[in-house]
Design a protein around this motif. Structure first.
Motif, short mmCIF file in Angstrom:
data_model
loop_
_atom_site.label_atom_id
_atom_site.label_comp_id
_atom_site.label_asym_id
_atom_site.label_seq_id
_atom_site.Cartn_x
_atom_site.Cartn_y
_atom_site.Cartn_z
N ASP A 139 30.00 36.90 5.32
CA ASP A 139 31.09 36.69 6.27
C ASP A 139 30.48 36.29 7.61
O ASP A 139 30.06 37.15 8.36
CB ASP A 139 31.90 37.98 6.41
CG ASP A 139 33.12 37.81 7.29
OD1 ASP A 139 33.34 36.70 7.81
OD2 ASP A 139 33.86 38.78 7.45
N SER A 187 30.78 44.02 9.67
CA SER A 187 30.76 42.56 9.62
C SER A 187 30.54 41.95 10.99
O SER A 187 30.77 40.76 11.20
CB SER A 187 32.07 42.03 9.01
OG SER A 187 33.19 42.50 9.73
N LEU A 237 30.95 41.25 2.25
CA LEU A 237 30.00 41.39 3.36
C LEU A 237 28.69 40.65 3.13
O LEU A 237 28.21 39.93 4.01
CB LEU A 237 29.68 42.87 3.59
CG LEU A 237 30.71 43.78 4.22
CD1 LEU A 237 30.15 45.18 4.31
CD2 LEU A 237 31.11 43.27 5.59
#
Length: 252
Positions: free
Chosen positions: A252, A235, A100
């Motif tokens: 991400d 995300s 993440l």
């Protein structure tokens, strides 16, 4: 992209999540995520009616609890190795693990202080004088592991090792510096930004330690649709704005 306002964030969450009434999400998360993750969880609860309970601790302690059978739906580690340990035990749902966030390692001082040039052989021992260097546990907690690796890489670890005051979490190390109990400490940049009583005096070169990554994954004990929905939101653009606003690097 500027951070979303709280009402805007709640609206995005309401549109992007699939709310399931009365579901509870149990998250085990690294302590350094607290400020940002508390905000995201509160807005998710307001938008969906689901509840999110977050247990914060060092990633090492959380991983050991999960492996020992503690009930958790999502694990967010501050280091790859502790997520690896949980995954090796077969406790991560296949295909759900993702990196993440990223972070930066910094040297902080109590109150106003002059900048320090951090490089090979820098005189950290001289800087400390009779004081201690606050760090999370250097052989277990990710922030401490990153810090030890950086000091070893720069050739100063052996000189300062006897002066290190180790704590169970990076926030506890920050607290020692903020209160003045230790003149200097090594913490994440995001933690340093959360306390006005400390000053960032230097940033450790990224090449001096392993990359600081926060992997997240759904655990095999997760049963509610809300568990996967909350992981997916972490995300998404709305959560990215919150994390970025607290100084994290979006991976991400």
């Amino acid at each position: 992209m500027p951070p979303l306002s709280r009402p805007a964030l709640a609206a995005v969450l309401a549109l992007s999540a699939a709310p399931v009434a009365a579901d509870e999400v149990m998250v085990f998360a690294a302590t350094s995520l607290k400020n940002a993750l508390d905000t995201i969880a509160a807005d998710y609860e307001a938008a969906t009616g689901n509840s999110v309970t977050i247990s914060y601790a060092g990633a090492n302690a959380l991983a050991k609890q999960i492996i020992g059978g503690a009930p958790a739906d999502i694990f967010i580690s501050a280091a790859v190795n502790w997520m690896d340990a949980v995954e090796t035990e077969g406790l991560v749902v296949e295909g759900t693990r993702k990196d993440l966030l990223g972070n930066t390692l910094v040297l902080v001082a109590h109150g106003p202080a002059a900048p320090v040039e951090i490089g090979p052989g820098f005189d950290l021992k001289g800087l400390l004088g009779d004081g201690r260097l606050a760090m999370a546990m250097v052989d277990a907690v990710p922030a401490g592991q990153y810090g030890k690796a950086a000091l070893q890489s720069l050739g100063v670890w052996s000189a300062v090792e006897p002066l290190v005051a180790q704590t169970e979490t990076v926030r506890s190390a920050l607290g020692l510096v903020a209160s003045g109990e230790a003149p200097y400490g090594i913490v994440y940049a995001t933690d340093a930004a959360s306390d006005p009583r400390v000053t960032v005096v230097g940033t450790f070169p990224e090449t001096s330690h392993p990359p600081i990554l926060y992997p997240a994954a759904l655990l095999t004990g997760a049963t509610d649709p809300a568990d996967r929905a909350f992981l997916d939101l972490l995300s998404g653009a709305a959560a990215d704005a919150v994390f970025a606003g607290h100084g994290f690097r979006i991976v991400d």
